[in-house]
Design a protein around this motif. Structure first.
Motif, PDB file in Angstrom:
ATOM      1  N   GLU A  53       4.922   2.807   9.158  1.00 34.39           N
ATOM      2  CA  GLU A  53       5.221   4.018  10.071  1.00 34.39           C
ATOM      3  C   GLU A  53       5.833   5.218   9.310  1.00 34.39           C
ATOM      4  OE1 GLU A  53       7.981   2.255  13.022  1.00 34.39           O
ATOM      5  OE2 GLU A  53       6.024   1.017  14.099  1.00 34.39           O
ATOM      6  N   VAL A  54       6.634   4.992   8.464  1.00 36.32           N
ATOM      7  CA  VAL A  54       7.484   6.194   7.786  1.00 36.32           C
ATOM      8  C   VAL A  54       6.365   6.951   7.361  1.00 36.32           C
ATOM      9  CG1 VAL A  54       9.054   6.603   6.075  1.00 36.32           C
ATOM     10  CG2 VAL A  54       9.692   4.905   7.644  1.00 36.32           C
ATOM     11  N   GLN A  55       5.559   6.205   6.572  1.00 36.75           N
ATOM     12  CA  GLN A  55       4.519   6.960   5.735  1.00 36.75           C
ATOM     13  C   GLN A  55       3.588   7.681   6.753  1.00 36.75           C
ATOM     14  OE1 GLN A  55       1.145   4.380   3.866  1.00 36.75           O
ATOM     15  NE2 GLN A  55       1.244   6.160   2.150  1.00 36.75           N
ATOM     16  N   SER A  56       3.261   7.277   7.856  1.00 39.78           N
ATOM     17  CA  SER A  56       2.316   8.067   8.745  1.00 39.78           C
ATOM     18  C   SER A  56       3.142   9.365   9.496  1.00 39.78           C
ATOM     19  CB  SER A  56       1.787   7.239   9.685  1.00 39.78           C
ATOM     20  OG  SER A  56       2.737   6.596  10.648  1.00 39.78           O
TER      21      SER A  56
ATOM     22  N   PHE B 171      13.147   6.431   1.059  1.00 35.92           N
ATOM     23  CA  PHE B 171      13.652   5.945   2.104  1.00 35.92           C
ATOM     24  C   PHE B 171      13.692   4.233   2.047  1.00 35.92           C
ATOM     25  CE2 PHE B 171      10.790   9.558   3.432  1.00 35.92           C
ATOM     26  CZ  PHE B 171      11.625  10.178   3.992  1.00 35.92           C
ATOM     27  N   TYR B 172      14.733   3.646   2.538  1.00 33.21           N
ATOM     28  CA  TYR B 172      15.352   2.310   2.407  1.00 33.21           C
ATOM     29  C   TYR B 172      15.401   1.790   3.833  1.00 33.21           C
ATOM     30  CZ  TYR B 172      16.272   3.322  -2.509  1.00 33.21           C
ATOM     31  OH  TYR B 172      16.226   3.933  -3.616  1.00 33.21           O
ATOM     32  N   LYS B 173      15.043   0.275   3.759  1.00 37.15           N
ATOM     33  CA  LYS B 173      15.384  -0.378   4.841  1.00 37.15           C
ATOM     34  C   LYS B 173      15.451  -1.827   4.347  1.00 37.15           C
ATOM     35  CE  LYS B 173      14.194  -1.645   9.795  1.00 37.15           C
ATOM     36  NZ  LYS B 173      13.598  -1.245  10.834  1.00 37.15           N
ATOM     37  N   SER B 174      16.444  -2.650   5.154  1.00 38.72           N
ATOM     38  CA  SER B 174      16.792  -4.023   4.404  1.00 38.72           C
ATOM     39  C   SER B 174      16.633  -4.987   5.785  1.00 38.72           C
ATOM     40  CB  SER B 174      17.960  -4.150   3.828  1.00 38.72           C
ATOM     41  OG  SER B 174      18.317  -5.335   3.346  1.00 38.72           O
ATOM     42  N   GLY B 175      16.181  -6.040   5.525  1.00 37.44           N
ATOM     43  CA  GLY B 175      15.959  -7.088   6.632  1.00 37.44           C
ATOM     44  C   GLY B 175      15.534  -8.490   6.051  1.00 37.44           C
ATOM     45  N   ARG B 176      15.037  -9.425   7.170  1.00 34.05           N
ATOM     46  CA  ARG B 176      14.397 -10.912   6.652  1.00 34.05           C
ATOM     47  C   ARG B 176      13.021 -10.814   6.830  1.00 34.05           C
ATOM     48  NH1 ARG B 176      18.287 -13.832   4.466  1.00 34.05           N
ATOM     49  NH2 ARG B 176      20.366 -13.306   4.467  1.00 34.05           N
ATOM     50  N   ASP B 177      12.740 -10.105   7.807  1.00 31.91           N
ATOM     51  CA  ASP B 177      11.071 -10.037   8.319  1.00 31.91           C
ATOM     52  C   ASP B 177      10.363  -9.172   7.403  1.00 31.91           C
ATOM     53  OD1 ASP B 177       8.776 -10.201   9.848  1.00 31.91           O
ATOM     54  OD2 ASP B 177       9.568 -10.233  11.706  1.00 31.91           O
ATOM     55  N   LYS B 178       9.370  -9.815   6.566  1.00 30.56           N
ATOM     56  CA  LYS B 178       8.638  -9.128   5.809  1.00 30.56           C
ATOM     57  C   LYS B 178       7.630  -8.244   6.493  1.00 30.56           C
ATOM     58  CE  LYS B 178       5.157 -10.193   2.254  1.00 30.56           C
ATOM     59  NZ  LYS B 178       4.501 -11.032   1.281  1.00 30.56           N
ATOM     60  N   ALA B 179       6.998  -8.769   7.611  1.00 31.37           N
ATOM     61  CA  ALA B 179       5.738  -8.129   8.544  1.00 31.37           C
ATOM     62  C   ALA B 179       6.601  -6.882   8.872  1.00 31.37           C
ATOM     63  CB  ALA B 179       5.352  -8.958   9.290  1.00 31.37           C
ATOM     64  N   GLU B 180       7.682  -7.071   9.635  1.00 26.10           N
ATOM     65  CA  GLU B 180       8.470  -5.956  10.223  1.00 26.10           C
ATOM     66  C   GLU B 180       8.712  -4.936   9.277  1.00 26.10           C
ATOM     67  OE1 GLU B 180      12.812  -5.328  11.703  1.00 26.10           O
ATOM     68  OE2 GLU B 180      11.875  -7.256  12.747  1.00 26.10           O
ATOM     69  N   LEU B 181       9.178  -5.087   8.066  1.00 30.51           N
ATOM     70  CA  LEU B 181       9.346  -4.249   6.922  1.00 30.51           C
ATOM     71  C   LEU B 181       8.119  -3.545   6.644  1.00 30.51           C
ATOM     72  CD1 LEU B 181      12.109  -6.072   5.040  1.00 30.51           C
ATOM     73  CD2 LEU B 181      12.403  -3.821   6.315  1.00 30.51           C
ATOM     74  N   ILE B 182       7.125  -4.097   6.284  1.00 32.09           N
ATOM     75  CA  ILE B 182       5.697  -3.735   5.901  1.00 32.09           C
ATOM     76  C   ILE B 182       5.334  -2.381   7.099  1.00 32.09           C
ATOM     77  CG2 ILE B 182       3.452  -4.060   5.646  1.00 32.09           C
ATOM     78  CD1 ILE B 182       3.973  -6.505   4.100  1.00 32.09           C
TER      79      ILE B 182
ATOM     80  N   ASN C  72       0.863  -1.162   0.054  1.00 35.70           N
ATOM     81  CA  ASN C  72       0.101  -0.016  -0.095  1.00 35.70           C
ATOM     82  C   ASN C  72       0.877   1.437   0.070  1.00 35.70           C
ATOM     83  OD1 ASN C  72      -1.998  -1.568   0.041  1.00 35.70           O
ATOM     84  ND2 ASN C  72      -2.652  -1.353   2.413  1.00 35.70           N
ATOM     85  N   CYS C  73       2.043   1.128   0.717  1.00 32.99           N
ATOM     86  CA  CYS C  73       2.739   2.575   0.737  1.00 32.99           C
ATOM     87  C   CYS C  73       4.224   2.445   0.047  1.00 32.99           C
ATOM     88  CB  CYS C  73       2.877   2.813   2.073  1.00 32.99           C
ATOM     89  SG  CYS C  73       3.408   1.516   3.246  1.00 32.99           S
ATOM     90  N   GLY C  74       4.709   1.409  -0.566  1.00 33.35           N
ATOM     91  CA  GLY C  74       5.939   1.027  -1.227  1.00 33.35           C
ATOM     92  C   GLY C  74       6.112  -0.180  -1.934  1.00 33.35           C
ATOM     93  N   SER C  75       7.396  -0.569  -2.014  1.00 32.76           N
ATOM     94  CA  SER C  75       7.700  -1.983  -2.500  1.00 32.76           C
ATOM     95  C   SER C  75       8.828  -2.419  -1.724  1.00 32.76           C
ATOM     96  CB  SER C  75       8.241  -1.680  -4.068  1.00 32.76           C
ATOM     97  OG  SER C  75       9.585  -0.849  -4.005  1.00 32.76           O
ATOM     98  N   LEU C  76       8.843  -3.926  -1.681  1.00 34.40           N
ATOM     99  CA  LEU C  76       9.465  -4.821  -1.290  1.00 34.40           C
ATOM    100  C   LEU C  76      10.237  -5.589  -2.329  1.00 34.40           C
ATOM    101  CD1 LEU C  76       7.228  -6.375   1.351  1.00 34.40           C
ATOM    102  CD2 LEU C  76       8.935  -4.714   1.631  1.00 34.40           C
ATOM    103  N   THR C  77      11.409  -5.854  -2.143  1.00 39.44           N
ATOM    104  CA  THR C  77      12.174  -6.533  -3.250  1.00 39.44           C
ATOM    105  C   THR C  77      12.868  -7.745  -2.515  1.00 39.44           C
ATOM    106  OG1 THR C  77      13.015  -4.766  -4.458  1.00 39.44           O
ATOM    107  CG2 THR C  77      14.190  -6.766  -4.873  1.00 39.44           C
TER     108      THR C  77
END
Length: 168
Positions: free
Chosen positions: A157-160, A141-152, A118-123
């Motif tokens: 949060e960034v969007q709000s 804004f970028y962030k990387s990790g292994r937990d999809k739910a955490e990144l969403i 809804n607010c960006g993209s995941l690769t």
């Protein structure tokens, strides 16, 4: 887009070569072609890009193109020969097909999967690592990790937060 390819000498290739699925390159010499190429031996050498090539009259030709042309004739302009299994060393006739650039691109190996939220993209990369990105007011804004739910959650949060600052 048109391929810069050297026209294949099909008549000469048929004279000197035969298609043979048991050969690593897909081709065997029908006759002694030089002091090093003996009748019945595999034709071709492997290049640094993982393709077999064969020299005819001192000119290098990709073996998969020769295999196709010997069996089927001319390769039409703008068409390529695609390896169905994406293995460039597998030049068996059953693994080759004629394709335009669009069809061949669809068969390319990708090392990532792009998802829209809804607010960006995941690769999602083959390694399992996930890169999240969100763009607000032309700033990314970028962030990387292994937990999809955490990144969403981070993206939301960034969007709000950024949207709240815009409303102040």
């Amino acid at each position: 887009m048109s391929a810069k390819t050297i026209p294949l000498p099909i008549a000469k290739a048929r004279q000197f070569l035969e298609v043979d699925g048991s050969s690593e390159s897909g081709l065997r010499w029908k006759v002694d072609a030089s002091t090093r190429a003996k009748k019945g031996t595999m034709a071709g050498s492997l290049d640094n890009h993982g393709y077999y090539y064969v020299k005819i009259d001192g000119v290098k030709y990709k073996a998969h193109r020769l295999v196709w042309a010997i069996a089927n004739g001319e390769i039409p302009d703008g068409m390529t020969i695609d390896h169905l299994d994406r293995n460039t060393k597998n030049n068996s006739l059953e693994n080759l097909r004629i394709a335009d650039y669009k069809l061949q691109a669809q068969n390319r190996s990708r090392d990532y999967l792009k998802l829209r939220t809804n607010c960006g993209s995941l690769t999602v990369r083959k390694s399992g690592r996930i890169d999240a990105s969100i763009c607000i007011n032309s700033k990314r804004f970028y962030k990387s990790g292994r937990d999809k739910a955490e990144l969403i959650k981070w993206m939301e949060e960034v969007q709000s937060n950024k949207m709240a600052h815009l409303l102040d």
